[in-house]
Write a protein that holds these residues in place. Sequence first.
Motif, PDB file in Angstrom:
ATOM      1  N   ASN A 101       0.806  -1.214   0.000  1.00 10.61           N
ATOM      2  CA  ASN A 101       0.000   0.000   0.000  1.00 10.61           C
ATOM      3  C   ASN A 101       0.839   1.264   0.000  1.00 10.61           C
ATOM      4  OD1 ASN A 101      -2.652   1.306   0.227  1.00 10.61           O
ATOM      5  ND2 ASN A 101      -1.884   1.980   2.205  1.00 10.61           N
ATOM      6  N   ALA A 104       2.395   1.825  -3.420  1.00 13.18           N
ATOM      7  CA  ALA A 104       1.366   2.147  -4.401  1.00 13.18           C
ATOM      8  C   ALA A 104       0.883   3.575  -4.226  1.00 13.18           C
ATOM      9  CB  ALA A 104       0.201   1.168  -4.265  1.00 13.18           C
ATOM     10  N   TYR A 108       1.009   6.523  -6.960  1.00  7.22           N
ATOM     11  CA  TYR A 108      -0.187   7.225  -7.417  1.00  7.22           C
ATOM     12  C   TYR A 108      -0.045   8.734  -7.244  1.00  7.22           C
ATOM     13  CZ  TYR A 108      -4.817   8.991  -8.042  1.00  7.22           C
ATOM     14  OH  TYR A 108      -5.875   9.740  -8.508  1.00  7.22           O
ATOM     15  N   HIS A 243      -5.927   3.549 -12.423  1.00 12.61           N
ATOM     16  CA  HIS A 243      -5.465   3.082 -11.124  1.00 12.61           C
ATOM     17  C   HIS A 243      -6.646   2.407 -10.421  1.00 12.61           C
ATOM     18  CE1 HIS A 243      -5.191   4.023  -6.699  1.00 12.61           C
ATOM     19  NE2 HIS A 243      -4.010   3.474  -6.855  1.00 12.61           N
ATOM     20  N   ASP A 245      -7.514   0.277  -7.038  1.00  9.32           N
ATOM     21  CA  ASP A 245      -6.984  -0.072  -5.726  1.00  9.32           C
ATOM     22  C   ASP A 245      -7.944  -1.014  -5.020  1.00  9.32           C
ATOM     23  OD1 ASP A 245      -4.984   0.033  -3.899  1.00  9.32           O
ATOM     24  OD2 ASP A 245      -5.540   1.952  -3.023  1.00  9.32           O
ATOM     25  N   THR A 250      -2.703  -3.274  -5.795  1.00  4.32           N
ATOM     26  CA  THR A 250      -2.971  -2.147  -6.679  1.00  4.32           C
ATOM     27  C   THR A 250      -2.710  -2.585  -8.108  1.00  4.32           C
ATOM     28  OG1 THR A 250      -2.475  -0.437  -5.052  1.00  4.32           O
ATOM     29  CG2 THR A 250      -2.236   0.175  -7.363  1.00  4.32           C
TER      30      THR A 250
END
Length: 290
Positions: A101, A104, A108, A243, A245, A250
């Motif tokens: 996480n 990612a 992002y 993207h 999630d 991801t």
Amino acid sequence: MRSDQGNRTSTVLGRRLGGELLRLRDAAGKTQQQAAQAISATSTKIVKMERGWVPMRDPDIRVLCEFYGLDDPRPVGHLLDLARLDRERRKAKGWWQHSPNAGALAEYIAMEDAASRVRTWQLALIPGLFQTAEYARSLAVSDGVWEDPDEIERIVEVRMKRQARLLGDDPLHVYAVVWEAALRQLIGGPDVMRAQLERLIEVAQLPNVRLQVLPYRSGGHPCVGGAFNIVSFAETEAIDVVHVDSIASTVWVENPDEGAAYSTFFDRTTRLSLAQHDSAALIDSIRKEM
């Protein structure tokens, strides 16, 4: 992503990093040949680096930053982070990537910072760019992943800093569609949610923001499968990046055909959603119920 230079491959992060190095070189008044000599390479390599065609080595970035007169460790560290993320994404062959996480999120944010427009569909949460600090903090606490209060505050601080992209001379354009459930979920309790809904009404008035609500009564819709963000860029030939999630991973979609499918789903869902004025009215009515 393909450039028009044969089989040379560029990525969004690669172009972002290359553009930063180009800007630094121009500001320092250096030529590509001089930059090449600094890293014992050819001018062709500098061209490839500045156009984002090749993954970049940390030693080359450090030497070039010093050569260009950039000695502040913070922006240098930012460029090194971009290079690391770009190398990781190239290893994933540009289709999708599973990552922790924290990594990612960093990736992002780098994408979002380079973007000109973001289209976001959310089922259960208020979009991060529109969240209040109290709402973001409540989310971080309820997540259960972070237990250190200082770490939670850093997460909230990062989210608040991201929102600066909504303002300024060249603001990020955001088109958000939110399911009604996200407005009614009591994240942090009634007081936090009332303030959050007030924030939504305020941000929806920005000229670069379009916010629509998909009401319960709409029934089934194309985006019922999950939340996603479609990130668009101003650069010539840059394709949209999607993207997606989830709890465990991801996924990045950089294939033009798959990206176009997400755009189609988004467009269909917007047509089922309330108009902007009616969306604001529904948000306000839910706020008054709390």
